[in-house]
Scaffold this motif. Sequence first.
Motif, PDB file in Angstrom:
ATOM      1  N   LEU A 194       0.813  -1.213   0.000  1.00 15.85           N
ATOM      2  CA  LEU A 194       0.000   0.000   0.000  1.00 15.85           C
ATOM      3  C   LEU A 194       0.847   1.264   0.000  1.00 15.85           C
ATOM      4  O   LEU A 194       1.977   1.257   0.481  1.00 15.85           O
ATOM      5  CB  LEU A 194      -0.901   0.033   1.241  1.00 15.85           C
ATOM      6  CG  LEU A 194      -1.960  -1.050   1.379  1.00 15.85           C
ATOM      7  CD1 LEU A 194      -2.573  -1.003   2.773  1.00 15.85           C
ATOM      8  CD2 LEU A 194      -3.037  -0.888   0.321  1.00 15.85           C
ATOM      9  N   ILE A 195       0.245   2.329  -0.504  1.00 14.96           N
ATOM     10  CA  ILE A 195       0.808   3.671  -0.382  1.00 14.96           C
ATOM     11  C   ILE A 195      -0.230   4.495   0.365  1.00 14.96           C
ATOM     12  O   ILE A 195      -1.410   4.493   0.005  1.00 14.96           O
ATOM     13  CB  ILE A 195       1.098   4.285  -1.759  1.00 14.96           C
ATOM     14  CG1 ILE A 195       2.186   3.477  -2.465  1.00 14.96           C
ATOM     15  CG2 ILE A 195       1.503   5.764  -1.617  1.00 14.96           C
ATOM     16  CD1 ILE A 195       2.422   3.867  -3.896  1.00 14.96           C
ATOM     17  N   GLU A 196       0.216   5.193   1.413  1.00 14.71           N
ATOM     18  CA  GLU A 196      -0.685   6.058   2.162  1.00 14.71           C
ATOM     19  C   GLU A 196      -0.372   7.508   1.841  1.00 14.71           C
ATOM     20  O   GLU A 196       0.780   7.941   1.909  1.00 14.71           O
ATOM     21  CB  GLU A 196      -0.554   5.847   3.666  1.00 14.71           C
ATOM     22  CG  GLU A 196      -1.486   6.757   4.456  1.00 14.71           C
ATOM     23  CD  GLU A 196      -1.356   6.626   5.958  1.00 14.71           C
ATOM     24  OE1 GLU A 196      -2.267   7.104   6.656  1.00 14.71           O
ATOM     25  OE2 GLU A 196      -0.350   6.066   6.441  1.00 14.71           O
ATOM     26  N   VAL A 197      -1.406   8.245   1.481  1.00 15.26           N
ATOM     27  CA  VAL A 197      -1.330   9.685   1.310  1.00 15.26           C
ATOM     28  C   VAL A 197      -2.080  10.277   2.497  1.00 15.26           C
ATOM     29  O   VAL A 197      -3.258   9.995   2.690  1.00 15.26           O
ATOM     30  CB  VAL A 197      -1.993  10.129  -0.006  1.00 15.26           C
ATOM     31  CG1 VAL A 197      -1.989  11.655  -0.115  1.00 15.26           C
ATOM     32  CG2 VAL A 197      -1.321   9.481  -1.204  1.00 15.26           C
ATOM     33  N   ALA A 198      -1.398  11.071   3.306  1.00 13.81           N
ATOM     34  CA  ALA A 198      -2.024  11.688   4.478  1.00 13.81           C
ATOM     35  C   ALA A 198      -1.766  13.184   4.425  1.00 13.81           C
ATOM     36  O   ALA A 198      -0.622  13.619   4.270  1.00 13.81           O
ATOM     37  CB  ALA A 198      -1.458  11.097   5.766  1.00 13.81           C
TER      38      ALA A 198
END
Length: 130
Positions: A73-77
């Motif tokens: 996964l890639i998390e954009v926060a």
Amino acid sequence: MDTMCVDATTIRSATPVADARETARIFLEGLWQPAVDSEVADTVVLVVSELVTNALRHGGGTYLLRLTANPDLIEVAVGDPCSQAPRMRAPDLNGGTGGFGWPMVNRLAHSTKVTHRPSGGKTVSALLAR
């Protein structure tokens, strides 16, 4: 796990959304294994653009972008000083006031969440398949 953080208050750019997109591209290019294909990269950059735009437009004019990648996964926060969560609304087709970004982020992401910070403000996160 790879992580990159960018605090918009230190950038002071006339083009903060473009800077956030470029930051995301640089982050994604730096990931080695597994590499991110161009379709995934475009989706991540689009989500970054929408979340940063929302933070600037509705969240108080500043943001903190955090990008995190693990093998799946890639998390954009994106954090901002406003405690009001994004909401679904009917897109404005004539007046140009928006309404497209948050529904699009929710369609593109595996999941989204809003975390309210005890000190005030919130972080809006989107998880994307790598």
